[in-house]
Design a protein around this motif. Structure first.
Motif, PDB file in Angstrom:
ATOM      1  N   HIS A 177      -0.822   3.006 -11.669  1.00 37.86           N
ATOM      2  CA  HIS A 177      -0.374   2.352 -10.308  1.00 37.86           C
ATOM      3  C   HIS A 177       1.278   3.480 -10.859  1.00 37.86           C
ATOM      4  O   HIS A 177       1.974   3.396 -10.074  1.00 37.86           O
ATOM      5  CB  HIS A 177      -0.358   1.032 -10.543  1.00 37.86           C
ATOM      6  N   HIS A 188       2.630   3.683  -7.266  1.00 40.96           N
ATOM      7  CA  HIS A 188       1.880   4.610  -6.625  1.00 40.96           C
ATOM      8  C   HIS A 188       1.256   3.198  -6.054  1.00 40.96           C
ATOM      9  O   HIS A 188       0.594   2.346  -6.310  1.00 40.96           O
ATOM     10  CB  HIS A 188       1.223   5.287  -6.513  1.00 40.96           C
ATOM     11  N   GLU A 189       0.794   3.082  -4.503  1.00 41.09           N
ATOM     12  CA  GLU A 189       0.272   1.730  -3.510  1.00 41.09           C
ATOM     13  C   GLU A 189      -0.010   0.516  -4.084  1.00 41.09           C
ATOM     14  O   GLU A 189      -0.490   0.053  -4.985  1.00 41.09           O
ATOM     15  CB  GLU A 189      -0.954   2.600  -3.884  1.00 41.09           C
ATOM     16  N   LYS A 219       2.261  -4.180   5.101  1.00 37.87           N
ATOM     17  CA  LYS A 219       1.636  -3.709   6.123  1.00 37.87           C
ATOM     18  C   LYS A 219       2.256  -3.521   7.335  1.00 37.87           C
ATOM     19  O   LYS A 219       0.981  -4.666   7.723  1.00 37.87           O
ATOM     20  CB  LYS A 219       1.043  -2.445   5.124  1.00 37.87           C
ATOM     21  N   GLY A 269       0.963  -1.482   0.196  1.00 36.92           N
ATOM     22  CA  GLY A 269      -0.189   0.441  -0.102  1.00 36.92           C
ATOM     23  C   GLY A 269       0.915   1.385  -0.451  1.00 36.92           C
ATOM     24  O   GLY A 269      -0.386   2.426   0.192  1.00 36.92           O
ATOM     25  N   THR A 270       2.101   1.004  -0.166  1.00 33.95           N
ATOM     26  CA  THR A 270       2.973   2.303  -0.312  1.00 33.95           C
ATOM     27  C   THR A 270       2.896   2.741  -1.430  1.00 33.95           C
ATOM     28  O   THR A 270       3.528   1.740  -2.144  1.00 33.95           O
ATOM     29  CB  THR A 270       4.140   1.854   0.492  1.00 33.95           C
ATOM     30  N   ASP A 271       3.848   3.798  -1.924  1.00 27.35           N
ATOM     31  CA  ASP A 271       5.038   3.978  -2.851  1.00 27.35           C
ATOM     32  C   ASP A 271       5.920   3.492  -2.621  1.00 27.35           C
ATOM     33  O   ASP A 271       6.672   3.341  -2.217  1.00 27.35           O
ATOM     34  CB  ASP A 271       4.093   5.340  -2.712  1.00 27.35           C
TER      35      ASP A 271
END
Length: 258
Positions: free
Chosen positions: A96, A113-114, A147, A41-43
């Motif tokens: 993304h 992204h994500e 995460k 879920g992070t970049d």
């Protein structure tokens, strides 16, 4: 065995064309990290840089990013750049993948992204700088990890906050005790005297100072009694003499009468 010159010249000409082409093919080198880890879920930025023996321009360079999933032999297009970025319009990377490189600085990086767990796999960076149309590719293995949960973050935050709060409370207690003690010393003269004695050892203690004062007060009435007793003793002697004189006069009178 001798070869006619008309047969050697074509071979020399072909060698002259092939050798420069081989130099061009080996002229471009691509650099990427071997492995990269990102939280779910992070970049994450997929770094890719290159070097070329030919001048670099925005029109001469093309960049292709390809994805190969784990345990899969098929490739999927991720991103393409030629004079401008072309993000994917379909597939798992739609919305993304974005361009984050700079061709003039020889940077062909992209950002995801994500990232979800489906992005686990190998990302391949291919760069072409005409006439370097052939060259090596950079491969990067991305691992998307779980995460950190909110509960774990909360526990860590509570632990750190509790430790900081305890330290602040202890500091406040120490400062409050010092402040109260200072106020008490300022309002109590005896405490001021004691504080002065602790700083100056030559000063007499309060008990000694009181003893000397009392001794001085007791001595003053003793000295005054001595001074008053001297005239009183003289008066008694004078009175005794007067009485003796009177007795003598009486005796004389009695003798005269006889």
């Amino acid at each position: 065995m001798c070869y006619p010159m008309f047969r050697i010249w074509p071979l020399l000409l072909l060698g002259g064309l092939v050798l420069p082409g081989m130099q061009h093919v080996s002229g471009i080198i691509i650099y990427t990290p071997k492995e990269l880890e990102a939280a779910n879920g992070t970049d994450v930025k997929l770094k890719c840089t290159f070097s070329s023996s030919h001048p670099v321009s925005a029109k001469s360079v093309t960049v292709s990013w390809i994805f190969r999933a784990l345990n899969s032999n098929s490739d999927e297009s991720v991103f393409y750049y030629q004079e401008q970025p072309y993000p994917p319009m379909e597939g798992r990377f739609k919305g993304h993948a974005v361009w984050s490189g700079d061709i003039m600085r020889k940077d062909a990086s992209i950002t995801l992204h994500e990232v979800p767990p489906t992005f686990n796999g190998t990302f391949i960076c291919q760069v072409r700088n005409l006439p370097d149309v052939h060259g090596s590719s950079g491969e990067l293995v991305l691992s998307v990890v779980k995460k950190v949960s909110l509960s774990e973050i909360s526990i860590l935050a509570v632990a750190v906050g509790g430790a900081c709060g305890l330290i602040l409370i202890l500091l406040f207690i120490v400062m409050a005790v010092k402040f109260c003690r200072r106020k008490h010393v300022e309002s109590d003269p005896e405490m001021q005297v004691r504080e002065h004695e602790l700083k100056d050892p030559t000063v007499c203690s309060p008990e000694e100072a009181v003893h000397l004062t009392v001794f001085k007060k007791e001595k003053e009435p003793v000295s005054s009694d001595d001074e008053e007793s001297e005239p009183s003793s003289g008066d008694e002697e004078e009175e005794g003499l007067e009485d003796d004189d009177d007795d003598d006069d009486d005796d004389d009178d009695d003798d005269g009468g006889d």
